[in-house]
Write an enzyme that holds these catalytic residues in place. Structure first.
Site, mmCIF file in Angstrom:
data_model
loop_
_atom_site.group_PDB
_atom_site.id
_atom_site.type_symbol
_atom_site.label_atom_id
_atom_site.label_comp_id
_atom_site.label_asym_id
_atom_site.label_seq_id
_atom_site.Cartn_x
_atom_site.Cartn_y
_atom_site.Cartn_z
ATOM 1 N N CYS A 111 0.827 -1.212 0.000
ATOM 2 C CA CYS A 111 0.000 0.000 0.000
ATOM 3 C C CYS A 111 0.864 1.266 0.000
ATOM 4 C CB CYS A 111 -0.969 -0.039 1.183
ATOM 5 S SG CYS A 111 -2.290 1.194 1.112
ATOM 6 N N ALA A 112 0.782 2.069 1.048
ATOM 7 C CA ALA A 112 1.570 3.299 1.118
ATOM 8 C C ALA A 112 3.039 3.028 1.408
ATOM 9 C CB ALA A 112 0.996 4.218 2.202
#
Length: 206
Positions: A111-112
């Protein structure tokens, strides 16, 4: 194999705990490690992005003591923007990533975290990778310097619309919806194809 999952306040629960669950089903030795942040009130309790508290297996001090010399076989940084930002501020996490890369140990992020945590360490240089859609455009902001970002990400290639990307010792994932596929890739890499097949069948995956 020994696997370490770094957790900081704001981590994405699905992304963090799905790999923990599946790796333990696969017989791996998994430790969750609480990484301190300004919002943390207990050295072991980490609060997820959806306000779910998790009691970590280790404090960051205990991690330092146990893994002073040899790195874990796998370190994993889950996403969640706030959680990733908190991990990125930690010298312990950055040092662990760099040392693990130097020893060619497995390094995973989803994800991030690939853009926010991994990029600034230089481990994505020359690598194929993925992350939460759109975050690849802001790597320079997360690194904090455009020229440095260009150097750290030199010859790297971002891939869209894939659940995960494995390039040598680096495994990156797209987001919460890809958590199961990403976790199973970690199972395959750490436990092998036979265990991978058993876990997949036992959990009745799609």
């Amino acid at each position: 194999m020994t696997c370490v999952v770094f957790l900081a306040d704001g981590f994405e629960e699905v992304e963090a705990l799905t790999p923990v669950d599946y790796l333990r089903r696969a017989g791996q030795e998994v430790y969750t490690v609480a990484v301190p942040s300004e919002t943390m009130n207990d050295p072991y309790i980490v609060i997820g992005s959806h306000k779910i508290p998790v009691i970590a297996d280790m404090s960051i001090e205990e991690y330092r003591e146990q893994f002073t010399g040899q790195c874990p076989d796998l370190i994993f940084c889950p996403g969640g923007m706030n959680g990733s930002a908190n991990l990125a501020l930690s010298h312990d996490v950055s040092d662990a990533i760099k040392r693990s890369d130097g020893q060619k140990k497995l390094i995973a992020a989803i994800c991030a975290a690939p853009a926010v945590v991994l990029a600034k360490t230089g481990v994505l240089t020359g690598k194929n990778w993925t992350c939460y859609p759109g975050m690849e455009n802001d790597v320079a902001k997360y690194v904090g310097d455009a020229a440095l970002s260009e150097n750290l990400m030199k010859n790297s290639t971002h891939h869209r619309n894939v659940p995960f990307v494995t390039d040598q010792n680096i495994i990156t994932g797209r987001g919460a919806g890809a958590a199961e596929q990403f976790a199973m890739e970690l199972v395959r890499l750490t436990a092998g194809e036979e265990v991978y097949a058993k876990v997949k069948a036992a959990t009745v995956q799609r």
